[in-house]
Design a protein around this motif. Structure first.
Motif, PDB file in Angstrom:
ATOM      1  N   ARG A 262       0.825  -1.207   0.000  1.00 24.86           N
ATOM      2  CA  ARG A 262       0.000   0.000   0.000  1.00 24.86           C
ATOM      3  C   ARG A 262       0.856   1.253   0.000  1.00 24.86           C
ATOM      4  NH1 ARG A 262      -3.915  -1.111   5.019  1.00 24.86           N
ATOM      5  NH2 ARG A 262      -2.027  -0.318   5.971  1.00 24.86           N
ATOM      6  N   PHE A 263       2.016   1.160   0.650  1.00 25.10           N
ATOM      7  CA  PHE A 263       2.847   2.351   0.827  1.00 25.10           C
ATOM      8  C   PHE A 263       3.543   2.778  -0.460  1.00 25.10           C
ATOM      9  CE2 PHE A 263       2.716   0.216   5.033  1.00 25.10           C
ATOM     10  CZ  PHE A 263       1.960   1.179   5.684  1.00 25.10           C
ATOM     11  N   VAL A 264       3.471   1.944  -1.486  1.00 24.87           N
ATOM     12  CA  VAL A 264       4.010   2.343  -2.793  1.00 24.87           C
ATOM     13  C   VAL A 264       2.875   2.463  -3.815  1.00 24.87           C
ATOM     14  CG1 VAL A 264       6.317   1.439  -2.412  1.00 24.87           C
ATOM     15  CG2 VAL A 264       4.563  -0.079  -3.328  1.00 24.87           C
ATOM     16  N   GLY A 265       1.645   2.589  -3.312  1.00 24.73           N
ATOM     17  CA  GLY A 265       0.503   2.857  -4.174  1.00 24.73           C
ATOM     18  C   GLY A 265      -0.112   1.654  -4.852  1.00 24.73           C
ATOM     19  N   LEU A 266       0.230   0.438  -4.412  1.00 30.45           N
ATOM     20  CA  LEU A 266      -0.309  -0.774  -5.026  1.00 30.45           C
ATOM     21  C   LEU A 266      -1.428  -1.353  -4.161  1.00 30.45           C
ATOM     22  CD1 LEU A 266       3.016  -2.506  -6.164  1.00 30.45           C
ATOM     23  CD2 LEU A 266       1.472  -1.093  -7.537  1.00 30.45           C
ATOM     24  N   THR A 267      -2.291  -2.160  -4.789  1.00 31.31           N
ATOM     25  CA  THR A 267      -3.370  -2.822  -4.070  1.00 31.31           C
ATOM     26  C   THR A 267      -2.875  -4.156  -3.527  1.00 31.31           C
ATOM     27  OG1 THR A 267      -5.055  -1.824  -5.490  1.00 31.31           O
ATOM     28  CG2 THR A 267      -5.683  -3.786  -4.248  1.00 31.31           C
ATOM     29  N   PRO A 268      -2.984  -4.397  -2.229  1.00 34.92           N
ATOM     30  CA  PRO A 268      -2.508  -5.671  -1.672  1.00 34.92           C
ATOM     31  C   PRO A 268      -3.306  -6.849  -2.232  1.00 34.92           C
ATOM     32  CG  PRO A 268      -2.951  -4.061   0.068  1.00 34.92           C
ATOM     33  CD  PRO A 268      -3.527  -3.506  -1.190  1.00 34.92           C
ATOM     34  N   PRO A 269      -2.635  -7.930  -2.671  1.00 34.17           N
ATOM     35  CA  PRO A 269      -3.365  -9.106  -3.148  1.00 34.17           C
ATOM     36  C   PRO A 269      -4.060  -9.867  -2.023  1.00 34.17           C
ATOM     37  CG  PRO A 269      -0.998  -9.526  -3.128  1.00 34.17           C
ATOM     38  CD  PRO A 269      -1.173  -8.073  -2.802  1.00 34.17           C
ATOM     39  N   LEU A 270      -3.635  -9.625  -0.781  1.00 29.53           N
ATOM     40  CA  LEU A 270      -4.245 -10.270   0.383  1.00 29.53           C
ATOM     41  C   LEU A 270      -3.968  -9.400   1.598  1.00 29.53           C
ATOM     42  CD1 LEU A 270      -5.666 -12.912   1.463  1.00 29.53           C
ATOM     43  CD2 LEU A 270      -3.362 -13.711   2.056  1.00 29.53           C
ATOM     44  N   THR A 271      -4.965  -9.266   2.465  1.00 32.43           N
ATOM     45  CA  THR A 271      -4.782  -8.512   3.711  1.00 32.43           C
ATOM     46  C   THR A 271      -5.189  -9.369   4.896  1.00 32.43           C
ATOM     47  OG1 THR A 271      -7.034  -7.596   3.784  1.00 32.43           O
ATOM     48  CG2 THR A 271      -5.377  -6.376   2.491  1.00 32.43           C
ATOM     49  N   ARG A 272      -4.751  -8.966   6.075  1.00 31.23           N
ATOM     50  CA  ARG A 272      -5.130  -9.704   7.281  1.00 31.23           C
ATOM     51  C   ARG A 272      -6.637  -9.675   7.488  1.00 31.23           C
ATOM     52  NH1 ARG A 272      -1.128  -6.542  11.203  1.00 31.23           N
ATOM     53  NH2 ARG A 272      -1.580  -4.984   9.590  1.00 31.23           N
ATOM     54  N   ASP A 273      -7.255  -8.551   7.158  1.00 27.06           N
ATOM     55  CA  ASP A 273      -8.704  -8.456   7.338  1.00 27.06           C
ATOM     56  C   ASP A 273      -9.442  -9.410   6.409  1.00 27.06           C
ATOM     57  OD1 ASP A 273     -10.725  -6.844   8.888  1.00 27.06           O
ATOM     58  OD2 ASP A 273     -11.484  -6.537   6.856  1.00 27.06           O
ATOM     59  N   GLN A 274      -8.955  -9.583   5.197  1.00 31.85           N
ATOM     60  CA  GLN A 274      -9.584 -10.522   4.272  1.00 31.85           C
ATOM     61  C   GLN A 274      -9.460 -11.954   4.781  1.00 31.85           C
ATOM     62  OE1 GLN A 274      -7.524  -9.459   0.676  1.00 31.85           O
ATOM     63  NE2 GLN A 274      -8.983  -7.831   0.164  1.00 31.85           N
ATOM     64  N   VAL A 275      -8.361 -12.263   5.439  1.00 28.49           N
ATOM     65  CA  VAL A 275      -8.200 -13.595   6.027  1.00 28.49           C
ATOM     66  C   VAL A 275      -9.223 -13.799   7.141  1.00 28.49           C
ATOM     67  CG1 VAL A 275      -6.639 -15.135   7.288  1.00 28.49           C
ATOM     68  CG2 VAL A 275      -5.751 -13.725   5.412  1.00 28.49           C
ATOM     69  N   VAL A 276      -9.431 -12.757   7.950  1.00 26.13           N
ATOM     70  CA  VAL A 276     -10.451 -12.838   9.003  1.00 26.13           C
ATOM     71  C   VAL A 276     -11.819 -13.111   8.386  1.00 26.13           C
ATOM     72  CG1 VAL A 276     -11.675 -11.549  10.800  1.00 26.13           C
ATOM     73  CG2 VAL A 276      -9.195 -11.359  10.604  1.00 26.13           C
ATOM     74  N   MET A 277     -12.138 -12.422   7.289  1.00 25.63           N
ATOM     75  CA  MET A 277     -13.429 -12.613   6.634  1.00 25.63           C
ATOM     76  C   MET A 277     -13.579 -14.033   6.098  1.00 25.63           C
ATOM     77  SD  MET A 277     -13.576  -8.974   4.634  1.00 25.63           S
ATOM     78  CE  MET A 277     -14.906  -9.495   3.562  1.00 25.63           C
ATOM     79  N   LEU A 278     -12.476 -14.613   5.604  1.00 24.45           N
ATOM     80  CA  LEU A 278     -12.532 -15.956   5.043  1.00 24.45           C
ATOM     81  C   LEU A 278     -12.743 -17.029   6.109  1.00 24.45           C
ATOM     82  CD1 LEU A 278      -9.738 -15.736   2.322  1.00 24.45           C
ATOM     83  CD2 LEU A 278     -12.156 -16.238   1.928  1.00 24.45           C
ATOM     84  N   GLN A 279     -12.688 -16.652   7.374  1.00 21.26           N
ATOM     85  CA  GLN A 279     -12.923 -17.621   8.441  1.00 21.26           C
ATOM     86  C   GLN A 279     -14.414 -17.818   8.727  1.00 21.26           C
ATOM     87  OE1 GLN A 279      -9.323 -15.788  10.875  1.00 21.26           O
ATOM     88  NE2 GLN A 279      -9.938 -17.713  11.815  1.00 21.26           N
ATOM     89  N   SER A 280     -15.258 -17.065   8.022  1.00 26.42           N
ATOM     90  CA  SER A 280     -16.708 -17.213   8.171  1.00 26.42           C
ATOM     91  C   SER A 280     -17.340 -17.450   6.811  1.00 26.42           C
ATOM     92  CB  SER A 280     -17.323 -15.944   8.795  1.00 26.42           C
ATOM     93  OG  SER A 280     -16.779 -15.697  10.072  1.00 26.42           O
ATOM     94  N   ASP A 281     -18.350 -18.303   6.755  1.00 28.67           N
ATOM     95  CA  ASP A 281     -19.055 -18.546   5.498  1.00 28.67           C
ATOM     96  C   ASP A 281     -19.779 -17.275   5.046  1.00 28.67           C
ATOM     97  OD1 ASP A 281     -18.230 -21.177   5.482  1.00 28.67           O
ATOM     98  OD2 ASP A 281     -20.074 -21.932   6.421  1.00 28.67           O
ATOM     99  N   ASN A 282     -19.921 -17.125   3.741  1.00 23.86           N
ATOM    100  CA  ASN A 282     -20.545 -15.948   3.155  1.00 23.86           C
ATOM    101  C   ASN A 282     -21.762 -16.398   2.356  1.00 23.86           C
ATOM    102  OD1 ASN A 282     -20.640 -13.594   0.911  1.00 23.86           O
ATOM    103  ND2 ASN A 282     -19.585 -12.847   2.717  1.00 23.86           N
ATOM    104  N   VAL A 283     -22.787 -16.845   3.083  1.00 18.05           N
ATOM    105  CA  VAL A 283     -23.999 -17.370   2.448  1.00 18.05           C
ATOM    106  C   VAL A 283     -25.228 -16.702   3.056  1.00 18.05           C
ATOM    107  CG1 VAL A 283     -22.934 -19.595   1.924  1.00 18.05           C
ATOM    108  CG2 VAL A 283     -24.175 -19.292   4.072  1.00 18.05           C
TER     109      VAL A 283
END
Length: 325
Positions: A262-283
């Protein structure tokens, strides 16, 4: 409450993946559409979605109360599609883009006498969630409902379509990487919903009187595990990549490292928050109002649409041999 007759509708974030499709659905119904975006020049490709003069663009910074007030002036309905998938900080952060923008839009809409407000949220939105994304989405819902108790809230699951940022991301990865990451072993469940069905839901939420004050969870006809989604990507791209299981603790460490781009203006391919979200089903919850409650009774399945755009990632593109089904 009576159905809303066609008038002026302002869409915040109306040039994005869902917004551009919602513009088409509303234009077909005769609405005059004002698209409020940070950079109208970059949104001009949405113009052909309506008749000449039907679509207007307005420069708007959703963190500016004056800009938001100008955007909603004279509108009969407002749709908030503003959202970010990773916390970029400042005006691109979760707090600003989700919570503060929702508050500003709700307050300006009330002051302008707007009749209907529709908030695009997400399945899992919860002001008490451990995920910053889901938590701020939940807080945004609260901000809207505090001002508009009769607002309509739409919570889609994973949204797919030709310009999506999920299937395309993994398909592109499959063209370069020897393996695809199976975060948490791939057991997380999704109920992917077609962008066209979400757009139709937006239009119906704006119009239908019986939608007022309700929350709808939008999911497609099928539930897929994360592993099954990646298997579909492998099949449709013809890229037989290894599916590499990555435990959640390791994935969180990876996210922490990748966030630094992020600090060089790029979009992270994965973040810690996205990992947290993946720990719950999205249905869709079993007791939730759904697409069918809005009149979308035959939602489109992912396996019917994904091949129409994932083919370009095959070796040979459109001239590649189609996968055996």
């Amino acid at each position: 409450m009576a159905d809303l007759a066609p008038g002026v509708v302002t869409l915040f974030g109306g040039s994005g993946f869902i917004g551009s499709q919602a513009v088409r659905a509303l234009a077909r119904r005769g609405w005059r559409i004002r698209i409020a975006v940070r950079n109208p020049v970059q949104a001009i490709e949405v113009q052909p979605q309506g008749d000449p003069g039907q679509i207007q663009f307005m420069r708007c910074d959703v963190t500016s109360a004056d800009d938001v007030a100008a955007a909603v002036r004279g509108s009969h309905a407002v749709v908030n599609l503003v959202g970010v998938l990773h916390d970029g900080g400042g005006k691109r952060g979760f707090k600003s883009a989700h919570v503060e923008a929702a508050r500003a839009i709700a307050q300006a809409s009330r002051a302008a006498g707007v009749e209907r407000v529709v908030q695009i949220s997400a399945i899992g939105a919860d002001a008490n969630s451990p995920s910053a994304y889901a938590r701020t989405k939940g807080e945004a819902e609260n901000q809207i409902r505090a001002v508009y108790p009769d607002a309509v809230i739409l919570r889609p699951s994973l949204v797919f379509g030709a310009a999506d940022g999920f299937l395309n991301r993994f398909a592109e990865m499959a063209t370069m990487a020897p393996a695809l990451p199976l975060i948490g072993g791939g057991a997380t469940k999704f109920q992917p919903v077609y962008v066209g069905d979400v757009a139709e839901s937006v239009a119906r939420a704006v119009i239908q009187g019986d939608a007022a004050g309700r929350t709808f969870e939008l999911g497609g006809p099928d539930v897929f595990t994360f592993r099954e989604v990646l298997e579909l990507v492998r099949r449709e791209t013809g890229r037989d990549r290894l599916l590499l299981p990555i435990p959640f603790p390791i994935a969180r460490l990876m996210g922490a490292v990748l966030e630094t781009v992020r600090f060089v203006g790029l979009t992270p391919p994965l973040t810690r928050d996205q990992v947290v979200m993946l720990q719950s089903d999205n249905v869709v919850a079993s007791d939730a109002a759904t697409l069918s409650d809005l009149g979308v009774v035959y939602p489109t399945g992912m396996e019917a649409i994904a091949p129409s755009y994932l083919y370009r990632y095959r070796d040979g593109g459109q001239f590649a041999v189609s996968p055996v089904r």
